[in-house]
Design a protein around this motif. Structure first.
Motif, PDB file in Angstrom:
ATOM      1  N   SER A 182       0.867  -1.261  -0.178  1.00 23.78           N
ATOM      2  CA  SER A 182      -0.057   0.167   0.041  1.00 23.78           C
ATOM      3  C   SER A 182       0.804   1.324   0.021  1.00 23.78           C
ATOM      4  CB  SER A 182      -0.928  -0.075   1.204  1.00 23.78           C
ATOM      5  OG  SER A 182      -1.254   1.271   1.556  1.00 23.78           O
ATOM      6  N   PRO A 183       0.570   2.289  -0.941  1.00 19.81           N
ATOM      7  CA  PRO A 183       1.456   3.237  -1.041  1.00 19.81           C
ATOM      8  C   PRO A 183       1.591   4.307   0.265  1.00 19.81           C
ATOM      9  CG  PRO A 183      -0.551   3.684  -2.526  1.00 19.81           C
ATOM     10  CD  PRO A 183      -0.645   2.136  -1.841  1.00 19.81           C
ATOM     11  N   THR A 184       0.310   4.119   1.092  1.00 19.60           N
ATOM     12  CA  THR A 184      -0.078   5.084   2.331  1.00 19.60           C
ATOM     13  C   THR A 184       0.529   4.189   3.525  1.00 19.60           C
ATOM     14  OG1 THR A 184      -1.648   5.765   1.057  1.00 19.60           O
ATOM     15  CG2 THR A 184      -1.124   6.963   3.146  1.00 19.60           C
ATOM     16  N   PRO A 185       1.784   4.280   4.136  1.00 22.27           N
ATOM     17  CA  PRO A 185       2.038   3.663   5.502  1.00 22.27           C
ATOM     18  C   PRO A 185       0.840   3.982   6.365  1.00 22.27           C
ATOM     19  CG  PRO A 185       4.026   4.848   4.571  1.00 22.27           C
ATOM     20  CD  PRO A 185       2.793   5.323   3.872  1.00 22.27           C
ATOM     21  N   LEU A 186       0.664   2.784   6.933  1.00 23.40           N
ATOM     22  CA  LEU A 186      -0.519   2.774   7.836  1.00 23.40           C
ATOM     23  C   LEU A 186      -0.006   3.705   9.085  1.00 23.40           C
ATOM     24  CD1 LEU A 186      -1.170  -0.847   6.854  1.00 23.40           C
ATOM     25  CD2 LEU A 186      -3.071   1.292   6.608  1.00 23.40           C
ATOM     26  N   ARG A 187      -1.029   4.414   9.722  1.00 29.20           N
ATOM     27  CA  ARG A 187      -0.627   5.083  11.015  1.00 29.20           C
ATOM     28  C   ARG A 187      -0.771   4.304  12.200  1.00 29.20           C
ATOM     29  NH1 ARG A 187      -2.549  10.089  10.269  1.00 29.20           N
ATOM     30  NH2 ARG A 187      -1.227  11.467   9.163  1.00 29.20           N
ATOM     31  N   HIS A 188       0.324   4.411  13.023  1.00 32.37           N
ATOM     32  CA  HIS A 188       0.342   3.913  14.383  1.00 32.37           C
ATOM     33  C   HIS A 188      -0.620   4.858  15.220  1.00 32.37           C
ATOM     34  CE1 HIS A 188       1.984   2.928  18.175  1.00 32.37           C
ATOM     35  NE2 HIS A 188       1.739   1.635  17.724  1.00 32.37           N
ATOM     36  N   PRO A 189      -1.389   4.227  16.000  1.00 27.58           N
ATOM     37  CA  PRO A 189      -2.417   5.060  17.050  1.00 27.58           C
ATOM     38  C   PRO A 189      -1.695   5.886  17.999  1.00 27.58           C
ATOM     39  CG  PRO A 189      -2.498   2.671  17.345  1.00 27.58           C
ATOM     40  CD  PRO A 189      -1.494   2.955  16.277  1.00 27.58           C
ATOM     41  N   ASN A 190      -0.334   5.451  18.378  1.00 25.94           N
ATOM     42  CA  ASN A 190       0.504   6.168  19.308  1.00 25.94           C
ATOM     43  C   ASN A 190       1.136   7.117  18.245  1.00 25.94           C
ATOM     44  OD1 ASN A 190       2.161   7.407  20.912  1.00 25.94           O
ATOM     45  ND2 ASN A 190       3.093   5.324  21.598  1.00 25.94           N
ATOM     46  N   ALA A 191       0.773   8.540  18.526  1.00 28.28           N
ATOM     47  CA  ALA A 191       1.303   9.544  17.532  1.00 28.28           C
ATOM     48  C   ALA A 191       2.962   9.432  17.573  1.00 28.28           C
ATOM     49  CB  ALA A 191       0.852  10.818  17.753  1.00 28.28           C
ATOM     50  N   ALA A 192       3.219   9.060  18.828  1.00 34.74           N
ATOM     51  CA  ALA A 192       4.901   9.096  19.117  1.00 34.74           C
ATOM     52  C   ALA A 192       5.765   8.003  18.302  1.00 34.74           C
ATOM     53  CB  ALA A 192       5.099   9.050  20.519  1.00 34.74           C
ATOM     54  N   GLY A 193       4.712   6.916  17.519  1.00 40.80           N
ATOM     55  CA  GLY A 193       5.338   5.957  16.701  1.00 40.80           C
ATOM     56  C   GLY A 193       5.679   4.633  17.895  1.00 40.80           C
ATOM     57  N   PRO A 194       6.417   3.887  17.294  1.00 46.74           N
ATOM     58  CA  PRO A 194       6.681   2.581  18.069  1.00 46.74           C
ATOM     59  C   PRO A 194       7.637   2.857  19.168  1.00 46.74           C
ATOM     60  CG  PRO A 194       7.618   2.555  15.709  1.00 46.74           C
ATOM     61  CD  PRO A 194       6.667   3.741  15.940  1.00 46.74           C
ATOM     62  N   VAL A 195       7.456   2.072  20.246  1.00 50.94           N
ATOM     63  CA  VAL A 195       8.344   2.302  21.335  1.00 50.94           C
ATOM     64  C   VAL A 195       8.772   1.033  21.760  1.00 50.94           C
ATOM     65  CG1 VAL A 195       8.130   2.936  23.833  1.00 50.94           C
ATOM     66  CG2 VAL A 195       6.735   4.268  22.044  1.00 50.94           C
ATOM     67  N   GLY A 196      10.228   0.962  22.160  1.00 55.18           N
ATOM     68  CA  GLY A 196      10.839  -0.245  22.399  1.00 55.18           C
ATOM     69  C   GLY A 196      10.518  -0.483  23.837  1.00 55.18           C
ATOM     70  N   LEU A 197      11.360  -1.525  24.390  1.00 52.20           N
ATOM     71  CA  LEU A 197      11.107  -1.932  25.839  1.00 52.20           C
ATOM     72  C   LEU A 197      12.025  -1.008  26.546  1.00 52.20           C
ATOM     73  CD1 LEU A 197      11.533  -5.762  26.313  1.00 52.20           C
ATOM     74  CD2 LEU A 197       9.432  -4.574  26.397  1.00 52.20           C
ATOM     75  N   THR A 198      11.703  -0.746  27.617  1.00 55.64           N
ATOM     76  CA  THR A 198      12.393   0.542  28.307  1.00 55.64           C
ATOM     77  C   THR A 198      12.757   0.015  29.881  1.00 55.64           C
ATOM     78  OG1 THR A 198      10.542   1.744  28.973  1.00 55.64           O
ATOM     79  CG2 THR A 198      11.720   2.563  27.411  1.00 55.64           C
ATOM     80  N   ASP A 199      11.826  -1.056  30.288  1.00 63.74           N
ATOM     81  CA  ASP A 199      12.064  -1.609  31.775  1.00 63.74           C
ATOM     82  C   ASP A 199      11.724  -2.962  31.495  1.00 63.74           C
ATOM     83  OD1 ASP A 199      12.309   0.759  33.265  1.00 63.74           O
ATOM     84  OD2 ASP A 199      10.146   1.353  32.579  1.00 63.74           O
ATOM     85  N   THR A 200      12.242  -3.783  32.690  1.00 63.65           N
ATOM     86  CA  THR A 200      11.847  -5.020  32.531  1.00 63.65           C
ATOM     87  C   THR A 200      10.581  -5.376  32.665  1.00 63.65           C
ATOM     88  OG1 THR A 200      13.949  -5.423  34.118  1.00 63.65           O
ATOM     89  CG2 THR A 200      12.395  -7.051  34.108  1.00 63.65           C
ATOM     90  N   THR A 201       9.988  -6.217  31.643  1.00 60.72           N
ATOM     91  CA  THR A 201       8.509  -6.523  31.357  1.00 60.72           C
ATOM     92  C   THR A 201       8.326  -8.130  31.339  1.00 60.72           C
ATOM     93  OG1 THR A 201       8.844  -4.733  30.020  1.00 60.72           O
ATOM     94  CG2 THR A 201       6.895  -6.055  29.849  1.00 60.72           C
ATOM     95  N   THR A 202       7.243  -8.565  32.080  1.00 61.97           N
ATOM     96  CA  THR A 202       7.021 -10.029  31.748  1.00 61.97           C
ATOM     97  C   THR A 202       6.271 -10.010  30.233  1.00 61.97           C
ATOM     98  OG1 THR A 202       6.763 -10.153  34.082  1.00 61.97           O
ATOM     99  CG2 THR A 202       5.569 -11.870  32.575  1.00 61.97           C
ATOM    100  N   LEU A 203       6.749 -11.004  29.579  1.00 61.52           N
ATOM    101  CA  LEU A 203       6.501 -11.321  28.135  1.00 61.52           C
ATOM    102  C   LEU A 203       6.411 -12.693  27.773  1.00 61.52           C
ATOM    103  CD1 LEU A 203       8.675  -8.621  26.439  1.00 61.52           C
ATOM    104  CD2 LEU A 203       6.256  -8.292  26.705  1.00 61.52           C
ATOM    105  N   THR A 204       5.808 -13.147  26.933  1.00 59.86           N
ATOM    106  CA  THR A 204       5.888 -14.459  26.319  1.00 59.86           C
ATOM    107  C   THR A 204       6.791 -14.359  25.635  1.00 59.86           C
ATOM    108  OG1 THR A 204       4.451 -13.918  24.461  1.00 59.86           O
ATOM    109  CG2 THR A 204       3.232 -14.768  26.266  1.00 59.86           C
ATOM    110  N   LEU A 205       7.314 -15.665  24.811  1.00 58.26           N
ATOM    111  CA  LEU A 205       8.597 -15.793  24.184  1.00 58.26           C
ATOM    112  C   LEU A 205       8.442 -15.214  23.046  1.00 58.26           C
ATOM    113  CD1 LEU A 205      10.914 -18.981  24.085  1.00 58.26           C
ATOM    114  CD2 LEU A 205      10.410 -17.636  22.102  1.00 58.26           C
ATOM    115  N   ALA A 206       7.125 -15.384  22.310  1.00 58.36           N
ATOM    116  CA  ALA A 206       6.645 -14.766  21.015  1.00 58.36           C
ATOM    117  C   ALA A 206       6.570 -13.069  21.087  1.00 58.36           C
ATOM    118  CB  ALA A 206       5.225 -15.142  20.707  1.00 58.36           C
ATOM    119  N   LYS A 207       6.391 -12.813  22.273  1.00 61.65           N
ATOM    120  CA  LYS A 207       6.081 -11.281  22.586  1.00 61.65           C
ATOM    121  C   LYS A 207       7.576 -10.774  22.774  1.00 61.65           C
ATOM    122  CE  LYS A 207       1.604 -10.138  22.337  1.00 61.65           C
ATOM    123  NZ  LYS A 207       1.189  -9.416  21.253  1.00 61.65           N
TER     124      LYS A 207
END
Lengths: 355, 383
Positions: free
Chosen positions: A15-40
């Motif tokens: 698609s020529p128009t990139p789809l917008r992220h709902p968070n206006a700041a864009g994607p955010v990486g992990l900043t703190d220790t977080t409980t995640l599944t292996l897939a996540k």
């Protein structure tokens, strides 16, 4: 098998128009220790790598709107757009071959092979091109390609969905081969794999995708390093991938019987961290290697041979392999007979102890 | 062995089958073509002379390399005899920032990209597995696995599209390669993503001993539209027609029009490689017919008709070719053998302990032949 639920996204990969992220700041990486599944955790590692380097692009089948059949790439199309998350036509050789061309142009592609048993159409490009181009060009061309492969059985799947093809790749010079085992090392090793200028086969234990664990946003120890996950003194038990968890359980069970097992998560199958393995075997004098893959020509055989060469005089007993049998992967109703489990591993431990 | 009727060169792409773009007849006459003439209008007297010089020089280099193989200086050589116009006409249409992905017979393309003459033969002398740094000449190292490079070109073009560059990937392959899965997958991907790539097929009628009729029951160019890729079928021995067709394809790619497939109909006048014996499978009459279509001969006839083929020009071209051949020969023979321990170099980009151990073991083993005490050679290391 996973349930393939419907995603609300429309499947328009280019698609020529990139789809917008709902968070206006864009994607955010992990900043703190977080409980995640292996897939996540893998998803978080992909996101961080894409944030860190605009040349990181993902290629694969169903990785866009669907987020992959295991949802490992969930949300990444929405966050990064169709030029970073590329749904490809169904051709594994082309997924790898176009990644080679992208790498020639300075990109750092991450390919998803949907299932272990689907990698073979891409085998020639991996073995003849990806693995050899740096050598062939006397170092002029680098192939910083990561090839993610869900591997292993235990999910009751149809044929070609439960295989352990890692030894084909450990036998191929020029490739690095990684197998992760928990959310933390899945995250850390993926980031190292993508940052590596060598091509990396990155094997994901699909039956552990939904197991949770704490993930620190760190790189941890170097990816070629094996890790002692459970210290012990009488038997060295080496494994990787989904069986790391089973091996730890075996160590706990053995401890109840007064047997001390040192469990090593190999993590890197090529190169193997022989320094760590050798130090452990010199201490324990006994070696058991376990993996789901068939025994003949497997990773276990190479480790046993190398350790026998390097520290024969320290061995108190012949090393033992507890592996899948030398059979094609069996039907789901029979897979529990094929896959090493806690009892078979403990039987192997008994054997190396002469009990 | 096969149920199909026998295949011969007369089946497809035969000398009788001239259903292709031609701007220069076999007798050297310019054939007007309203669609393609504008694409070579800038090729005047100087341009024609330069193309002729290219053709003569690359044929001379090819002949010299074949001689070097016969004299034991090269292990193998894949001659391009007869395919010079297909390679020169296309490669001279490229821009410096385009990128070329070839098979192993495209030595005239490499010459046009600026590859050093000695670098052309490093692989065939066994000194290295590639002769040049791809980034320095805009040309990947040749792929020996048939058709593999078409996917690399498609991926490179995808990157060029992402970068917003107006560069084009051009991939060269033969008629045999069009049966490979990779070439077909490359066309699927290129069409799907509409990337700037040109698929340049030199149909030289032979895949070692197999005639093109064994690979395809239709003209190879007819396959591409099924993938959604427009194709051109061009006389591959007509340097002007090849250049025009390539420029059309490059222009389409640069302007966002996506991939194009070109079938350049030519003929491999020599063996597949110096290890091949075409007398076992090729009709000498077929070869004689194609000799009449020689790409150099027809350009020479055109130059002659236009009064450009003067004795001075002929002598200057011959001198250029001889000098290039002498440089190739001297460079080839002067190539130093690689150092034994370099066999371990560049497997990985960073040190790898298992490999370092093997290197150390082999270094000690080699050193033992220079030492009086051979017993210490192999201690503690696997060789």
């Amino acid at each position: 098998m996973t349930i393939l639920d419907r995603s609300p996204m429309s499947p328009t990969p280019m698609s020529p128009t990139p789809l917008r992220h709902p968070n206006a700041a864009g994607p955010v990486g992990l900043t703190d220790t977080t409980t995640l599944t292996l897939a996540k955790a893998i998803n978080a590692g992909l996101r961080q790598a894409m944030l860190d380097d605009p040349k990181v692009v993902l290629l694969g089948e169903d990785i866009g709107a669907l987020g992959g059949v295991f949802r490992v790439t969930s949300d990444l199309l929405r966050e990064f757009g169709p030029h970073r998350v590329i749904d490809t036509p169904l051709a594994e050789s082309a997924i790898i071959g176009t990644a080679v061309g992208l790498a020639y142009r300075g990109y750092r592609p991450v390919c998803e092979i949907q299932f272990d048993g689907f990698i073979f159409p891409g085998f020639d490009q991996i073995v003849s091109q990806v693995a050899k181009l740096h050598y062939r060009t006397q170092g002029a061309v680098r192939m910083p390609i990561t090839i993610r492969v869900p591997f292993g059985g235990g999910i009751g799947a149809a044929e070609h969905h439960s295989e352990s093809p890692e030894a084909y790749f450990t036998h191929t010079s020029g490739l690095r081969v990684i197998a992760v085992s928990d959310p933390q090392n899945a995250y850390s090793l993926l980031r190292q794999a993508i940052a590596s200028d060598d091509p990396v086969l990155y094997f994901e234990p699909k039956r552990r995708y939904h197991v949770k664990g704490e993930v620190e946003p760190t790189l941890g120890s170097p990816m070629e390093r094996a890790v002692i996950v459970s210290p012990g003194s009488q038997v060295t038990l080496i494994t990787y991938g989904a069986l790391v968890s089973t091996a730890r359980d075996a160590a706990l069970a053995a401890a109840d019987e007064g047997v001390s097992i040192e469990v090593i998560d190999l993590r890197s199958l090529s190169p193997v961290d022989y320094a760590t393995v050798e130090a452990s075997v010199r201490k324990t004098g006994r070696l058991v290697v376990t993996h789901e893959a068939a025994q003949s020509g497997g990773v276990g055989g190479e480790i046993v041979a190398s350790i026998t060469e390097r520290c024969f005089d320290y061995l108190e007993a012949a090393p033992v392999r507890v592996t899948g049998f030398d059979i094609p992967y069996p039907p789901a109703k029979l897979e529990r007979h094929h896959l090493p489990d806690l009892d078979r591993i403990l039987a192997g431990v008994d054997r190396v102890l002469g009990r | 062995m096969h149920d199909l009727p026998p295949h011969g060169a007369a089946d497809n792409g035969s000398p009788l089958d001239d259903d292709f773009i031609q701007l220069l007849s076999e007798s050297g006459e310019r054939m007007p073509n309203a669609e393609f003439d504008p694409w070579v209008r800038d090729i005047g007297a100087a341009g024609l002379a330069a193309l002729y010089d290219d053709l003569v020089v690359v044929r001379r280099l090819d002949t010299e390399a074949t001689a070097l193989q016969r004299q034991g200086e090269l292990g193998l050589w894949p001659p391009m005899l007869g395919q010079e116009a297909a390679q020169i006409g296309s490669a001279r249409a490229l821009h410096p920032d385009d990128f070329v992905f070839t098979s192993y017979r495209e030595n005239a393309v490499a010459y046009c990209r600026g590859v050093g003459l000695t670098d052309l033969v490093k692989v065939w002398r066994g000194n290295a597995q590639s002769g040049w740094d791809p980034a320095s000449v805009g040309m990947a190292v040749p792929a020996i696995i048939i058709g593999a490079q078409t996917l690399h070109a498609t991926g490179w073009a995808l990157g060029a599209q992402f970068d917003g560059a107006d560069s084009v990937a051009v991939t060269y392959f033969g008629d045999g390669a069009t049966s490979e899965g990779d070439v077909n997958e490359a066309m699927v991907f290129a069409a799907s993503f509409q990337v700037p790539v040109v698929f340049f097929c030199q149909n030289n009628q032979w895949a070692i001993s197999e005639p093109v009729g064994l690979q395809a029951r239709v003209h190879i160019a007819e396959r591409a539209p099924g993938f959604g890729i427009p194709s051109l079928r061009v006389d591959g021995n007509d340097v002007l027609a090849v250049m025009a067709a390539t420029r059309v394809a490059l222009d389409r790619a640069r302007s966002g029009g996506g991939p194009t497939f070109i079938e350049a109909v030519t003929y491999r006048m020599g063996p597949h490689t110096t290890a091949d014996d075409p007398t076992r499978y090729r009709d000498p009459a077929d070869l004689a017919r194609w000799a009449e279509r020689d790409p150099i001969l027809r350009l020479r006839r055109l130059l002659d008709a236009e009064g450009l083929f003067t004795p001075e020009f002929e002598a200057a071209t011959a001198a250029h070719a001889d000098a290039a051949a002498a440089e190739l020969r001297a460079g080839c023979i002067g190539l130093a053998d690689p150092e034994p321990l370099s066999v371990f170099d560049n497997v990985y980009t960073t040190p790898q302990a298992t490999l370092d151990r093997q290197r150390a073991g082999y270094a000690a083993y080699l050193a033992s032949f220079e030492s009086s005490d051979t017993r210490s050679s192999n201690e503690g290391a696997s060789v």
